[in-house]
Scaffold this active site. Structure first.
Site, PDB file in Angstrom:
ATOM      1  N   CYS A 127       1.512 -14.479  -1.412  1.00  0.00           N
ATOM      2  CA  CYS A 127       0.242 -13.901  -0.968  1.00  0.00           C
ATOM      3  C   CYS A 127      -0.879 -14.913  -0.894  1.00  0.00           C
ATOM      4  O   CYS A 127      -1.812 -14.753  -0.107  1.00  0.00           O
ATOM      5  CB  CYS A 127      -0.154 -12.726  -1.849  1.00  0.00           C
ATOM      6  SG  CYS A 127      -0.613 -13.175  -3.549  1.00  0.00           S
ATOM      7  N   GLY A 149       0.790  -1.211   0.000  1.00  0.00           N
ATOM      8  CA  GLY A 149       0.000   0.000   0.000  1.00  0.00           C
ATOM      9  C   GLY A 149       0.824   1.263   0.000  1.00  0.00           C
ATOM     10  O   GLY A 149       0.465   2.221  -0.682  1.00  0.00           O
ATOM     11  N   VAL A 150       1.927   1.294   0.747  1.00  0.00           N
ATOM     12  CA  VAL A 150       2.697   2.530   0.824  1.00  0.00           C
ATOM     13  C   VAL A 150       3.363   2.843  -0.511  1.00  0.00           C
ATOM     14  O   VAL A 150       3.381   3.998  -0.954  1.00  0.00           O
ATOM     15  CB  VAL A 150       3.732   2.473   1.975  1.00  0.00           C
ATOM     16  CG1 VAL A 150       4.760   1.371   1.769  1.00  0.00           C
ATOM     17  CG2 VAL A 150       4.408   3.821   2.144  1.00  0.00           C
ATOM     18  N   ASP A 151       3.904   1.852  -1.181  1.00  0.00           N
ATOM     19  CA  ASP A 151       4.570   2.084  -2.467  1.00  0.00           C
ATOM     20  C   ASP A 151       3.583   2.585  -3.516  1.00  0.00           C
ATOM     21  O   ASP A 151       3.837   3.568  -4.217  1.00  0.00           O
ATOM     22  CB  ASP A 151       5.230   0.795  -2.964  1.00  0.00           C
ATOM     23  CG  ASP A 151       6.427   0.389  -2.129  1.00  0.00           C
ATOM     24  OD1 ASP A 151       7.092   1.277  -1.587  1.00  0.00           O
ATOM     25  OD2 ASP A 151       6.693  -0.816  -2.024  1.00  0.00           O
ATOM     26  N   SER A 152       2.460   1.880  -3.635  1.00  0.00           N
ATOM     27  CA  SER A 152       1.486   2.258  -4.656  1.00  0.00           C
ATOM     28  C   SER A 152       0.813   3.585  -4.323  1.00  0.00           C
ATOM     29  O   SER A 152       0.468   4.353  -5.221  1.00  0.00           O
ATOM     30  CB  SER A 152       0.447   1.160  -4.832  1.00  0.00           C
ATOM     31  OG  SER A 152      -0.001   0.688  -3.591  1.00  0.00           O
ATOM     32  N   LEU A 206      -6.652  -4.796  -7.090  1.00  0.00           N
ATOM     33  CA  LEU A 206      -6.915  -6.102  -7.679  1.00  0.00           C
ATOM     34  C   LEU A 206      -7.368  -7.082  -6.611  1.00  0.00           C
ATOM     35  O   LEU A 206      -6.639  -7.348  -5.652  1.00  0.00           O
ATOM     36  CB  LEU A 206      -5.656  -6.643  -8.363  1.00  0.00           C
ATOM     37  CG  LEU A 206      -5.036  -5.762  -9.444  1.00  0.00           C
ATOM     38  CD1 LEU A 206      -3.871  -6.491 -10.111  1.00  0.00           C
ATOM     39  CD2 LEU A 206      -6.080  -5.351 -10.479  1.00  0.00           C
ATOM     40  N   CYS A 252       2.967 -13.403 -11.863  1.00  0.00           N
ATOM     41  CA  CYS A 252       1.883 -12.446 -11.669  1.00  0.00           C
ATOM     42  C   CYS A 252       2.132 -11.170 -12.477  1.00  0.00           C
ATOM     43  O   CYS A 252       1.214 -10.621 -13.078  1.00  0.00           O
ATOM     44  CB  CYS A 252       1.724 -12.125 -10.186  1.00  0.00           C
ATOM     45  SG  CYS A 252       0.260 -11.159  -9.788  1.00  0.00           S
ATOM     46  N   GLY A 260       3.911   0.700  -8.045  1.00  0.00           N
ATOM     47  CA  GLY A 260       4.882   1.001  -6.997  1.00  0.00           C
ATOM     48  C   GLY A 260       6.092   0.096  -7.009  1.00  0.00           C
ATOM     49  O   GLY A 260       6.773  -0.028  -5.986  1.00  0.00           O
TER      50      GLY A 260
END
Length: 371
Positions: free
Chosen positions: A199, A16-19, A38, A107, A131
């Protein structure tokens, strides 16, 4: 430019932080940005949160909050079926065949820069902004300036056409700086821990995950030197070439053993000492190039695992359209199914990604070196 900021990417750094920062930088640059999360699992409530993975409901809520703060539209795309087929089932099938896949690379290849990019372009957007910690300079893919967070390895499968429609705003900064920018903007994800592991395996137990999918397939563990059975296993899928721990073997000396080969048909795992674990090179499948295909043979650097140290190599034509990659120094832990990512050889431009190919087999020490 109309940019589609993808907030959910594979790999250990996309929590989340990168994107969020990538999207913010795209907005700051004056682009027309839309955010997308996604949904990659049919039951996202089962996916772990915290620092163990990505793609959770928690992550989608965090992404929506960032989009609201940036004032950009936000959507959730359900790609669970495509992800299951192209990434999860591929992962299981590869291990069943005695190979070691990289699901993050798959992916990127099949989801982020195929399904997502194709849909974004079809909707009239110009590019996908992610990100990832990598750089694009003049259309050339390069390593991030933050070597510890570099993700160029898992992007080495991308084609020139895909790279032309990709934007990586974070490749020129460190992860610490990314977190600083997020904190300065008041993003709640600023201190969110990085993701780790795979994941789609909630508990981090890859062997257990594969056992539930493939069942018990017992067989012998054999010592390469003596030919003796030194252990038993419940499935060759629980091992990878180069593995040292968790072998469950009993040998007559105290020297550590490494997995040398995996034979899924006979269900045999062969182990040996460190002096037997190195290989001089590999044969690969057909390569993909990030730019124009280089003329064979050529010198390069090669990286055979996401966090491996690159080594010098010579690349020439292999069999059936593949490559023969000969290492300057023998390498351990080179498993079929891994991606051999090639970089330019010289110090000044050695961070440029040339392309990649999937390892088919390792060369034996006594094989004749091709001219």
């Amino acid at each position: 430019m109309r940019g589609w900021a993808d907030d959910e990417g594979p790999g250990r750094d996309e929590r989340g932080v990168d994107s969020a920062v990538a999207a913010a930088l795209a907005v700051d640059a004056g682009h027309d940005v839309t955010g997308v999360h996604l949904a990659l699992s049919p039951n996202r409530q089962t996916l772990r949160s915290g620092s163990r993975g990505c793609c959770s409901v928690e992550d989608s809520h965090d992404a929506r909050r960032v989009a609201d703060e940036l004032g950009i539209p936000f959507y959730v795309w359900d790609l669970a079926d495509r992800f299951t087929e192209d990434v999860v089932e591929d992962f299981v099938a590869e291990y069943a065949a005695g190979r070691t896949p990289n699901p993050c690379l798959r992916c990127n290849e099949k989801i982020k820069f195929s399904a997502v990019l194709d849909r974004a372009l079809g909707l009239g957007f110009d590019a996908v902004v992610t990100g990832h910690h990598a750089r694009l300079e003049g259309g050339e893919l390069r390593r991030s300036v933050d070597a510890g967070k570099d993700q160029s390895y898992v992007l080495g499968v991308l084609t020139p056409e895909q790279l032309a429609a990709a934007v990586f705003p974070l490749g020129g900064m460190t992860k610490d700086r990314v977190r600083e920018i997020a904190a300065e903007r008041g993003f709640g994800v600023a201190a969110k821990p990085d993701s780790h592991d795979i994941c789609f395996i909630p508990d981090g137990d890859t062997r257990g995950f594969l056992a539930r999918r493939l069942g018990s397939l017992p067989g012998p563990v054999v010592d390469a030197t003596t030919g003796q059975r030194v252990g038993e296993h419940e499935g060759t899928y629980g091992f990878t070439v180069g593995q040292r721990r968790g072998l469950g073997v009993a040998v007559g000396d105290q020297r550590p053993r490494y997995v040398l080969s995996i034979e899924p048909v006979s269900r045999t795992v062969t182990v040996g000492t460190a002096d037997l674990a190195g290989v001089p090179g590999v044969l690969t499948g057909a390569p993909t190039w990030t730019g124009a295909a280089p003329e064979l043979p050529f010198a390069a650097q090669v990286q055979v695992r996401a966090h491996a140290t690159p080594v010098g190599c010579r690349v020439s034509a292999g069999d059936d359209g593949g490559l023969l990659i000969e290492f300057a120094d023998e390498q351990r832990g080179v498993a079929p199914g891994q991606s051999a990512v090639l970089y330019e050889p010289d110090a000044a431009r050695g961070d440029r990604v040339l392309g990649q190919a999937t390892v088919r087999t390792a060369r034996e020490r006594d094989e004749t070196v091709r001219s």
